[in-house]
Design an enzyme around this catalytic site. Sequence first.
Site, PDB file in Angstrom:
ATOM      1  CB  THR A  54       5.642 -40.352  69.319  1.00 58.42           C
ATOM      2  OG1 THR A  54       6.159 -39.245  70.046  1.00 58.42           O
ATOM      3  CG2 THR A  54       5.136 -39.869  67.971  1.00 58.42           C
ATOM      4  CE1 TYR A 117      -3.803 -26.376  69.804  1.00 63.54           C
ATOM      5  CE2 TYR A 117      -3.705 -24.530  71.315  1.00 63.54           C
ATOM      6  CZ  TYR A 117      -4.242 -25.122  70.200  1.00 63.54           C
ATOM      7  OH  TYR A 117      -5.207 -24.474  69.472  1.00 63.54           O
ATOM      8  CE1 TYR A 143      10.433 -38.419  72.377  1.00 65.60           C
ATOM      9  CE2 TYR A 143       8.346 -38.961  73.428  1.00 65.60           C
ATOM     10  CZ  TYR A 143       9.164 -38.960  72.312  1.00 65.60           C
ATOM     11  OH  TYR A 143       8.705 -39.518  71.143  1.00 65.60           O
ATOM     12  CE  LYS A 171      12.301 -41.505  71.971  1.00 66.29           C
ATOM     13  NZ  LYS A 171      10.901 -41.555  71.498  1.00 66.29           N
TER      14      LYS A 171
END
Length: 307
Positions: A54, A117, A143, A171
Amino acid sequence: MSTIAKSSKLSLRGIVPPLVTPLTARDTLDHAGLERLLSHVIEGGVSAVFILGTTGEAPSLSYRLRREMIAETTRIVEGRIPVLVGVADTAFVETVNLAEYAADCGADAVVLTTPYYFPAGQTELISYVQNIAPLIPLPIMLYNMPGLTKVWYEIETLRTLSSIPSIIGVKDSSGDLDYFGQVCQLKLDRPDWTVLLGPEALLQEAHRLGGDGGVNGGANVMPELFVQCYNALRDGDEATVTERRELILEFQKIYDIGKYASRHIKATKSALSLIGICSDLPADPFHPFLAPQRERVAEVLRGVGAL
């Protein structure tokens, strides 16, 4: 080397900065800035680096630039610390292609978010990971980033996926400490797993719940601060933890500057430019901070001794 053999040597405990992607212009990697940034965080004592996440603005980068970032990072790091590569994409095949390229470049693991999305259901998510894992030639960290992907890796989903040997941990950037604690409990079944937290202000709470460290954006700018805090947590040095945590909370004020969600990336890149590491240019469609915002970032950095 097999995936399982490589993963058995992979130690991800500690601070793993989610590296920014330094740019000099649209679709143009700042090679000198990347080299300075990697030297900065490695000298600061980080345990590994995570690129194309990110903070690295991966969804805004061209496939060409993502590959260039992987190749340059692995070349510069040259095996000194592990390199983790974000490979999430809306297209299954593109994720596999990027993972194969990362393996060819010598990366150590990939990081896989839920596909974004179109929100996937949990049964779809389980089959997605079960289908993609055998095609990825590297260890995989899952993640959890529901704020941006719209979907959680739910606990029972993670429990099911824990049977896949090449998955080496999670994570979590949800900020939900109850969820994080439940993820840490999964290490009872997979003691080899690493569980890392994203939100840097919660590093101490995450450690108490059984976390193994942090993927903290602030470690791009002040790696030693976050490493010292983690080491003090590990060693039970509460006085140092208190001191370092106070500085981390002061540093966090840079994220309050600006009014858009992109301010976290803008603030991090602004701080890096102010300390002479790399340009503050974000990827399109975002704009860098203007002079008044940069001065506010500079004030915070001066207050914590980074400038």
